[in-house]
Design a protein around this motif. Structure first.
Motif, PDB file in Angstrom:
ATOM      1  N   LEU A 119       0.841  -1.199   0.000  1.00 33.35           N
ATOM      2  CA  LEU A 119       0.000   0.000   0.000  1.00 33.35           C
ATOM      3  C   LEU A 119       0.876   1.248   0.000  1.00 33.35           C
ATOM      4  N   LYS A 120       0.792   2.023  -1.098  1.00 32.85           N
ATOM      5  CA  LYS A 120       1.557   3.274  -1.190  1.00 32.85           C
ATOM      6  C   LYS A 120       0.826   4.385  -0.453  1.00 32.85           C
ATOM      7  N   MET A 121       1.600   5.131   0.355  1.00 31.69           N
ATOM      8  CA  MET A 121       1.028   6.207   1.143  1.00 31.69           C
ATOM      9  C   MET A 121       1.947   7.415   1.138  1.00 31.69           C
ATOM     10  N   SER A 122       1.356   8.577   1.378  1.00 29.74           N
ATOM     11  CA  SER A 122       2.161   9.791   1.477  1.00 29.74           C
ATOM     12  C   SER A 122       2.747   9.904   2.872  1.00 29.74           C
ATOM     13  N   LEU A 123       3.730  10.776   3.010  1.00 28.61           N
ATOM     14  CA  LEU A 123       4.359  11.015   4.315  1.00 28.61           C
ATOM     15  C   LEU A 123       3.340  11.539   5.318  1.00 28.61           C
ATOM     16  N   GLU A 124       2.456  12.434   4.859  1.00 29.72           N
ATOM     17  CA  GLU A 124       1.431  12.996   5.757  1.00 29.72           C
ATOM     18  C   GLU A 124       0.467  11.910   6.237  1.00 29.72           C
ATOM     19  N   GLU A 125       0.068  11.006   5.329  1.00 27.45           N
ATOM     20  CA  GLU A 125      -0.866   9.940   5.702  1.00 27.45           C
ATOM     21  C   GLU A 125      -0.264   9.016   6.757  1.00 27.45           C
ATOM     22  N   MET A 126       1.028   8.714   6.602  1.00 21.02           N
ATOM     23  CA  MET A 126       1.684   7.874   7.599  1.00 21.02           C
ATOM     24  C   MET A 126       1.828   8.609   8.935  1.00 21.02           C
ATOM     25  N   TYR A 127       2.070   9.891   8.881  1.00 21.42           N
ATOM     26  CA  TYR A 127       2.307  10.666  10.099  1.00 21.42           C
ATOM     27  C   TYR A 127       1.005  10.898  10.880  1.00 21.42           C
ATOM     28  N   LYS A 128      -0.069  11.235  10.160  1.00 18.85           N
ATOM     29  CA  LYS A 128      -1.333  11.577  10.822  1.00 18.85           C
ATOM     30  C   LYS A 128      -2.279  10.387  10.985  1.00 18.85           C
ATOM     31  N   GLY A 129      -2.090   9.343  10.149  1.00 18.84           N
ATOM     32  CA  GLY A 129      -3.022   8.222  10.149  1.00 18.84           C
ATOM     33  C   GLY A 129      -4.187   8.501   9.222  1.00 18.84           C
ATOM     34  N   CYS A 130      -4.803   7.463   8.691  1.00 21.00           N
ATOM     35  CA  CYS A 130      -5.915   7.638   7.759  1.00 21.00           C
ATOM     36  C   CYS A 130      -6.624   6.297   7.552  1.00 21.00           C
ATOM     37  N   CYS A 131      -7.659   6.321   6.737  1.00 22.01           N
ATOM     38  CA  CYS A 131      -8.383   5.103   6.377  1.00 22.01           C
ATOM     39  C   CYS A 131      -8.335   4.962   4.857  1.00 22.01           C
ATOM     40  N   LYS A 132      -7.944   3.786   4.379  1.00 24.72           N
ATOM     41  CA  LYS A 132      -7.820   3.533   2.944  1.00 24.72           C
ATOM     42  C   LYS A 132      -8.701   2.342   2.561  1.00 24.72           C
ATOM     43  N   GLN A 133      -9.167   2.368   1.326  1.00 24.84           N
ATOM     44  CA  GLN A 133      -9.886   1.210   0.787  1.00 24.84           C
ATOM     45  C   GLN A 133      -9.052   0.584  -0.324  1.00 24.84           C
ATOM     46  N   ILE A 134      -8.816  -0.718  -0.230  1.00 21.51           N
ATOM     47  CA  ILE A 134      -8.031  -1.421  -1.237  1.00 21.51           C
ATOM     48  C   ILE A 134      -8.869  -2.536  -1.844  1.00 21.51           C
ATOM     49  N   ARG A 135      -8.438  -3.028  -3.025  1.00 17.20           N
ATOM     50  CA  ARG A 135      -9.101  -4.157  -3.673  1.00 17.20           C
ATOM     51  C   ARG A 135      -8.088  -5.277  -3.849  1.00 17.20           C
ATOM     52  N   VAL A 136      -8.456  -6.464  -3.417  1.00 21.17           N
ATOM     53  CA  VAL A 136      -7.565  -7.618  -3.518  1.00 21.17           C
ATOM     54  C   VAL A 136      -8.263  -8.737  -4.284  1.00 21.17           C
ATOM     55  N   ILE A 137      -7.455  -9.580  -4.932  1.00 22.49           N
ATOM     56  CA  ILE A 137      -7.978 -10.780  -5.583  1.00 22.49           C
ATOM     57  C   ILE A 137      -7.852 -11.931  -4.605  1.00 22.49           C
ATOM     58  N   LYS A 138      -8.971 -12.606  -4.357  1.00 19.42           N
ATOM     59  CA  LYS A 138      -9.002 -13.661  -3.347  1.00 19.42           C
ATOM     60  C   LYS A 138      -9.562 -14.958  -3.940  1.00 19.42           C
ATOM     61  N   ARG A 139      -8.940 -16.073  -3.563  1.00 16.79           N
ATOM     62  CA  ARG A 139      -9.477 -17.388  -3.918  1.00 16.79           C
ATOM     63  C   ARG A 139     -10.449 -17.813  -2.824  1.00 16.79           C
ATOM     64  N   VAL A 140     -11.726 -17.983  -3.197  1.00 19.26           N
ATOM     65  CA  VAL A 140     -12.741 -18.337  -2.217  1.00 19.26           C
ATOM     66  C   VAL A 140     -13.451 -19.621  -2.631  1.00 19.26           C
ATOM     67  N   ARG A 141     -14.062 -20.235  -1.670  1.00 17.81           N
ATOM     68  CA  ARG A 141     -14.862 -21.426  -1.932  1.00 17.81           C
ATOM     69  C   ARG A 141     -16.169 -21.001  -2.578  1.00 17.81           C
ATOM     70  N   GLU A 142     -16.461 -21.555  -3.733  1.00 22.22           N
ATOM     71  CA  GLU A 142     -17.632 -21.140  -4.490  1.00 22.22           C
ATOM     72  C   GLU A 142     -18.901 -21.637  -3.813  1.00 22.22           C
ATOM     73  N   ARG A 143     -19.925 -20.762  -3.754  1.00 22.51           N
ATOM     74  CA  ARG A 143     -21.200 -21.127  -3.156  1.00 22.51           C
ATOM     75  C   ARG A 143     -22.302 -21.068  -4.198  1.00 22.51           C
ATOM     76  N   LYS A 144     -23.233 -21.981  -4.098  1.00 26.49           N
ATOM     77  CA  LYS A 144     -24.377 -21.986  -5.005  1.00 26.49           C
ATOM     78  C   LYS A 144     -25.659 -21.960  -4.186  1.00 26.49           C
ATOM     79  N   GLU A 145     -26.637 -21.246  -4.696  1.00 21.65           N
ATOM     80  CA  GLU A 145     -27.913 -21.203  -3.994  1.00 21.65           C
ATOM     81  C   GLU A 145     -28.706 -22.477  -4.276  1.00 21.65           C
ATOM     82  N   ARG A 146     -29.215 -23.089  -3.242  1.00 19.25           N
ATOM     83  CA  ARG A 146     -30.068 -24.262  -3.392  1.00 19.25           C
ATOM     84  C   ARG A 146     -31.400 -23.964  -2.716  1.00 19.25           C
ATOM     85  N   GLU A 147     -32.405 -24.727  -3.071  1.00 20.43           N
ATOM     86  CA  GLU A 147     -33.750 -24.486  -2.553  1.00 20.43           C
ATOM     87  C   GLU A 147     -34.195 -25.652  -1.683  1.00 20.43           C
TER      88      GLU A 147
END
Length: 227
Positions: free
Chosen positions: A31-59
């Motif tokens: 995660l790239k951040m500016s010097l000010e962001e590291m010094y003051k703190g902040c909240c960031k939103q990131i997107r990651v690629i994840k391998r998940v167990r596939e789910r299917k809807e059943r009735e």
């Protein structure tokens, strides 16, 4: 009972019985951040690629739908994650987010528990400052006239507040100026320093000085023409 126990003992030594891996692979993210962001703190939103167990809807027989894991299926998805960065972090610091990693190991085997998300903080280059421990280094460009006569400049610190830097004169182009307590916070009331290095631009001169020189040259030319 004796028969069941004997079967279990024999199955323990079989190679074809494998327990599923306990924990999935971790996801590593820079995660790239500016010097000010590291010094003051902040909240960031990131997107990651994840391998998940596939789910299917059943009735169900009642007509209600429910999500069920389809055992051997793994899908790649994009997931948005909110990351809270605490103040006074440094380049190279890691943030661990438990359970937000892959649902399978490196070989693609489904695991009992997902891995973790590991976020490594990387500091982006700053327009003015460069971190040196708890000190901040800065390069300031000045004119040749300012290096002789001295000058006063306003500088905006890392905390967003402005302060004056007053220089009487520079003896050498390699001279530097230290502003005490204008660096990064250390502890309590203790701060690092701001170290300013000067670059003298010999091609840039003061406008008032230029106008005086121009008027002197013009008067000399006029006197020569008259004679």
């Amino acid at each position: 009972m004796q028969f069941n126990k004997t079967i279990k003992d024999k199955l323990k030594g079989c190679d074809f019985i494998e327990k599923p891996p306990r924990k999935g692979a971790n996801i590593e993210y820079e995660l790239k951040m500016s010097l000010e962001e590291m010094y003051k703190g902040c909240c960031k939103q990131i997107r990651v690629i994840k391998r998940v167990r596939e789910r299917k809807e059943r009735e169900r027989s009642s007509g209600k739908k429910y999500a069920e894991y389809d055992a051997p299926q793994i899908a790649n998805i994009f997931e948005s994650v909110n990351v809270e960065i605490q103040p006074l972090t440094k380049p190279g610091d890691d943030i661990f987010m438990k359970g937000l990693g892959h649902h399978s190991d490196e070989k693609g085997n489904i695991t009992k528990e997902p891995g973790d998300l590991i976020i490594r903080l990387v500091e982006d280059s700053h327009q003015y400052f460069r971190r040196d421990g708890y000190n901040l280094n800065m390069t300031m460009e000045i004119t040749h006239n300012e290096s002789i006569k001295g000058f006063t400049r306003k500088v905006k610190g890392i905390n967003g507040r402005e302060f004056n830097v007053k220089i009487d004169r520079l003896l050498l182009s390699t001279d530097f100026h230290v502003v005490k307590g204008k660096g990064l916070w250390i502890s309590g009331d203790l701060f690092g320093d701001l170290v300013i290095k000067f670059v003298i631009d010999l091609e840039v001169t003061d406008s008032k000085l230029d106008s005086k020189l121009d008027s002197k040259l013009d008067s000399k030319l006029d006197s020569k023409l008259d004679s």
